[in-house]
Design an enzyme around this catalytic site. Structure first.
Site, PDB file in Angstrom:
ATOM      1  N   GLU A 151      -0.092   5.175  -3.423  1.00  0.00           N
ATOM      2  CA  GLU A 151      -0.081   5.085  -4.673  1.00  0.00           C
ATOM      3  C   GLU A 151       1.356   6.032  -5.688  1.00  0.00           C
ATOM      4  O   GLU A 151       1.703   6.775  -5.519  1.00  0.00           O
ATOM      5  CB  GLU A 151      -1.300   6.408  -5.570  1.00  0.00           C
ATOM      6  CG  GLU A 151      -2.369   5.909  -5.216  1.00  0.00           C
ATOM      7  CD  GLU A 151      -2.510   4.160  -6.066  1.00  0.00           C
ATOM      8  OE1 GLU A 151      -1.929   4.009  -6.601  1.00  0.00           O
ATOM      9  OE2 GLU A 151      -3.628   3.794  -5.812  1.00  0.00           O
TER      10      GLU A 151
ATOM     11  N   GLU B 115      -7.694   2.853  -4.905  1.00  0.00           N
ATOM     12  CA  GLU B 115      -7.840   4.120  -5.540  1.00  0.00           C
ATOM     13  C   GLU B 115      -8.859   3.803  -6.681  1.00  0.00           C
ATOM     14  O   GLU B 115      -9.023   2.520  -7.069  1.00  0.00           O
ATOM     15  CB  GLU B 115      -7.142   5.072  -6.114  1.00  0.00           C
ATOM     16  CG  GLU B 115      -6.069   5.662  -4.981  1.00  0.00           C
ATOM     17  CD  GLU B 115      -5.932   7.392  -5.260  1.00  0.00           C
ATOM     18  OE1 GLU B 115      -4.938   7.452  -6.033  1.00  0.00           O
ATOM     19  OE2 GLU B 115      -5.583   8.298  -3.935  1.00  0.00           O
TER      20      GLU B 115
HETATM   21  P1  NAD Z   1       7.885  12.850  -4.699  1.00  0.00           P
HETATM   22  O1  NAD Z   1       7.667  11.272  -3.758  1.00  0.00           O
HETATM   23  O2  NAD Z   1       8.617  13.427  -4.904  1.00  0.00           O
HETATM   24  O3  NAD Z   1       6.678  13.581  -4.255  1.00  0.00           O
HETATM   25  C1  NAD Z   1       4.735  13.864  -3.675  1.00  0.00           C
HETATM   26  C2  NAD Z   1       4.713  14.390  -3.081  1.00  0.00           C
HETATM   27  O4  NAD Z   1       4.984  13.981  -1.601  1.00  0.00           O
HETATM   28  C3  NAD Z   1       5.073  15.857  -2.664  1.00  0.00           C
HETATM   29  O5  NAD Z   1       3.306  16.179  -2.817  1.00  0.00           O
HETATM   30  C4  NAD Z   1       5.596  15.903  -1.860  1.00  0.00           C
HETATM   31  O6  NAD Z   1       5.889  17.340  -1.270  1.00  0.00           O
HETATM   32  C5  NAD Z   1       5.738  15.192  -0.798  1.00  0.00           C
HETATM   33  N1  NAD Z   1       6.822  14.887  -0.015  1.00  0.00           N
HETATM   34  C6  NAD Z   1       7.493  14.651   0.438  1.00  0.00           C
HETATM   35  N2  NAD Z   1       8.612  14.074   0.496  1.00  0.00           N
HETATM   36  C7  NAD Z   1       7.755  13.946   1.904  1.00  0.00           C
HETATM   37  C8  NAD Z   1       7.823  13.715   3.333  1.00  0.00           C
HETATM   38  N3  NAD Z   1       8.699  13.378   3.728  1.00  0.00           N
HETATM   39  N4  NAD Z   1       6.159  13.531   3.683  1.00  0.00           N
HETATM   40  C9  NAD Z   1       5.307  14.026   3.502  1.00  0.00           C
HETATM   41  N5  NAD Z   1       4.969  14.152   1.868  1.00  0.00           N
HETATM   42  C10 NAD Z   1       6.389  14.800   1.656  1.00  0.00           C
HETATM   43  O7  NAD Z   1       6.690  12.437  -5.678  1.00  0.00           O
HETATM   44  P2  NAD Z   1       6.357  13.320  -7.474  1.00  0.00           P
HETATM   45  O8  NAD Z   1       8.079  13.901  -7.925  1.00  0.00           O
HETATM   46  O9  NAD Z   1       5.894  14.662  -7.158  1.00  0.00           O
HETATM   47  O10 NAD Z   1       5.499  12.570  -8.065  1.00  0.00           O
HETATM   48  C11 NAD Z   1       6.192  11.536  -9.034  1.00  0.00           C
HETATM   49  C12 NAD Z   1       6.862  10.487  -9.228  1.00  0.00           C
HETATM   50  O11 NAD Z   1       4.961   9.865  -8.198  1.00  0.00           O
HETATM   51  C13 NAD Z   1       6.659   8.835  -9.210  1.00  0.00           C
HETATM   52  O12 NAD Z   1       7.056   8.628  -8.699  1.00  0.00           O
HETATM   53  C14 NAD Z   1       5.314   8.484  -9.896  1.00  0.00           C
HETATM   54  O13 NAD Z   1       5.405   7.577 -10.215  1.00  0.00           O
HETATM   55  C15 NAD Z   1       4.222   8.758  -8.766  1.00  0.00           C
HETATM   56  N6  NAD Z   1       3.176   8.692  -8.870  1.00  0.00           N
HETATM   57  C16 NAD Z   1       2.427   8.091  -8.742  1.00  0.00           C
HETATM   58  C17 NAD Z   1       1.290   8.072  -8.766  1.00  0.00           C
HETATM   59  C18 NAD Z   1      -0.188   6.546  -8.115  1.00  0.00           C
HETATM   60  O14 NAD Z   1      -1.167   6.255  -8.641  1.00  0.00           O
HETATM   61  N7  NAD Z   1       0.753   4.927  -8.473  1.00  0.00           N
HETATM   62  C19 NAD Z   1      -0.049   8.594  -9.987  1.00  0.00           C
HETATM   63  C20 NAD Z   1       0.918   9.874 -10.480  1.00  0.00           C
HETATM   64  C21 NAD Z   1       2.728   9.779 -10.078  1.00  0.00           C
END
Ligand code: NAD
Length: 485
Positions: free
Chosen positions: A251, A459
């Site tokens: 997502e 989801e």
């Molecule tokens: P992010 O990608 O920085 O982090 C998301 C999660 O991934 C965090 O828990 C982080 O610790 C983890 N993570 C980071 N690197 C990783 C790796 N190499 N392996 C495994 N896990 C890792 O995102 P964010 O800044 O927390 O959230 C914002 C982003 O999330 C935006 O792009 C937003 O659009 C997206 N988002 C999508 C949805 C959806 O349902 N499509 C919903 C909410 C947010």
């Protein structure tokens, strides 16, 4: 009653709180003030191991329970969550900075909806009987095993429940890693599931940054990974999961279009644009951040939009009158300020906002740029903040092509009074969810997810069951085996 912001311990494993202060300290900052309200510790390798071992040990017995019994536990958790909505909402507000006005109706309530929905669905998960003349095949819907959930920071309770509910209903167990920016709420989900009767190890929470997430994703005990996060993280996690052929749900982010035709109800279109850009201070993946407005109604649209934005109540998120809160973190605020600068220097017209709000905490003004062109950075990249780009158009085919000209495809909205046009246009928009005369509704009954770089899988709804279970076919021969020799 309110919850302490400092949790009893950092992790929740095997039905109880677990601490290991050897892991790096993660400060939890209240976005409205910048104050530290708690500290948790990143999971060490041994904590990750403990959580996966607990989930692996619990899975066979959990899967062997009658599905209706699993469902009953999820339903009970939904009821507890609803009963504690107020304290959970206050915690969510402290964790994220989102106004209580929002968290009271959009977070624990949405999590409870998922637990209730999949709790109800659990007893209906069956295989099928496929007649083949004398022989026949039956299918068994089986759990995948141990699932890993990894969350973003914008909806910590909802994300934990949207992943846990279908996973557990199907007989899987889960290790969930919340975002390091908002680590508090998932622990409450674990507490509540435990209280509702989930056996130890069925749902576990470990804290940590990307490194902890990566350790979970690559562990051979894990059968499936569901990530909510940005597209760059999605690419990394998807690739890591592919090495062991693990199932994934991704997502990810978006740069979704909202199209306002000249026959639209302007107030509704402005309302949709406000919801789709400024709710949660714009920190929503499905936001319609490229608002295409027909040239004939552009000035009226902008007039009404700016007039309504002056009624936003920016302030203390714990005051229920507040309708617009801070960004989740200083870092996210600075990223958004960088995009606002780019918008200005690339020639977009700043209609309103554009600055920090003069108060403590990470507040930005709701910001609207007009005269935005498709090539500008603010029209191409996901900003994840309260920045709306308004673009003009005058032809239906042209606007569909421009709306689709993005690497993303999470959502899209159409405002028009012409029903035939509404369905024709949504039919051509490349997005996982489309809205007609509305924006950003996400009922648990509807599948949610993206196309293109916005993700893989869905989801919610019955669709999620396909992503948390697999079918085993059993061929039954009723006669003799005819072998060639
Ligand atoms: P992010 O990608 O920085 O982090 C998301 C999660 O991934 C965090 O828990 C982080 O610790 C983890 N993570 C980071 N690197 C990783 C790796 N190499 N392996 C495994 N896990 C890792 O995102 P964010 O800044 O927390 O959230 C914002 C982003 O999330 C935006 O792009 C937003 O659009 C997206 N988002 C999508 C949805 C959806 O349902 N499509 C919903 C909410 C947010």
């Amino acid at each position: 009653m309110t919850y302490d912001t400092q949790p009893e311990a950092s992790h929740h494993i095997g039905g109880r709180y677990v601490e290991d202060t050897a892991g790096a300290a993660i400060p939890v900052i209240y976005p409205a003030t910048g104050d530290r309200i708690a500290t948790v510790h990143a999971a060490t390798a041994s904590v990750v191991d403990q959580a996966l071992a607990a989930a692996e040990a619990a899975q066979p017995d959990w899967a062997a329970l009658s599905p209706r019994e699993r469902g009953r536990i999820l339903t009970r958790a939904a009821q507890i969550m609803r009963a504690r909505n107020h304290e959970l909402s206050v915690l969510e507000t402290r964790d994220t900075g989102k106004p209580l006005q929002e968290t009271l109706v959009a977070d624990a309530t949405s999590g409870a909806d998922a637990l209730e929905y999949f709790g109800g669905l659990a007893g209906t998960l069956t295989g099928e009987h496929i007649p083949l003349g004398r022989d026949w095949v039956y299918t068994i819907r089986e759990a995948l095993g141990v699932c890993v959930g990894i969350g973003a920071w914008n909806y910590p309770t909802q994300i934990a429940c949207w992943k846990a509910a279908p996973a557990l209903a199907c007989g899987n167990t889960m290790v969930f890693k919340p975002s390091e920016t908002t680590p508090l709420c998932a622990l409450k989900v674990a507490e509540i599931l435990t209280e509702a009767g989930a056996p130890p190890g069925v749902f576990n929470v470990v804290q940590g940054l990307g490194e902890t997430g990566a350790r979970l994703v690559t562990d051979p005990r894990v059968a499936k990974v569901s990530l909510t996060g940005s597209a760059p993280t999605g690419r990394k996690v998807y690739a890591a999961a592919a090495a062991d052929m693990k199932h994934v749900t991704m997502e990810l982010g978006g740069k979704s279009p909202m199209i306002v035709f000249d026959d639209a109800d302007i107030e509704n279109a402005v309302g949709g644009a406000i919801l789709g850009n400024f709710y949660s201070s714009g920190q929503i993946c499905s936001n319609g951040t490229r608002v295409f407005v027909h040239g004939a109604i552009m000035e009226r649209f902008l007039d009404r939009l700016t007039a309504r934005l002056t009624t936003a109540v920016i302030g203390d998120p714990l005051d229920e009158a507040t309708s617009f809160g801070p960004m989740v973190s200083e870092a996210q605020m600075n990223i958004v300020l960088g995009y606002i600068d780019k918008g200005r220097t690339e020639g977009a017209r700043l209609v309103t906002g554009g600055r920090r709000v003069d108060r403590e905490g990470f507040y930005l003004e709701p910001t609207v740029f007009a005269d935005v062109t498709d090539a500008m950075t603010i029209a191409r990249e996901e900003i994840f903040g309260p920045v709306m780009s308004v673009l003009d158009f005058d032809d239906e085919d042209e606007v569909i092509a421009r709306a689709n000209a993005t690497e993303y495809g999470l959502s899209a909205g159409v405002f028009t009074r012409d029903l035939a046009r509404a369905h024709r246009v949504t039919g051509k928009l490349r997005a996982g969810t489309c809205f007609i005369n509305s924006y950003n509704d996400a009922p648990v009954e509807a599948p949610f997810g993206g196309v293109k770089a916005s993700g893989v899988g869905r989801e919610n709804a019955q669709a999620a069951v396909e992503h948390y279970s697999q079918l085993k076919s059993v061929y039954v021969r009723m006669g003799d085996v005819e072998a060639p020799f």
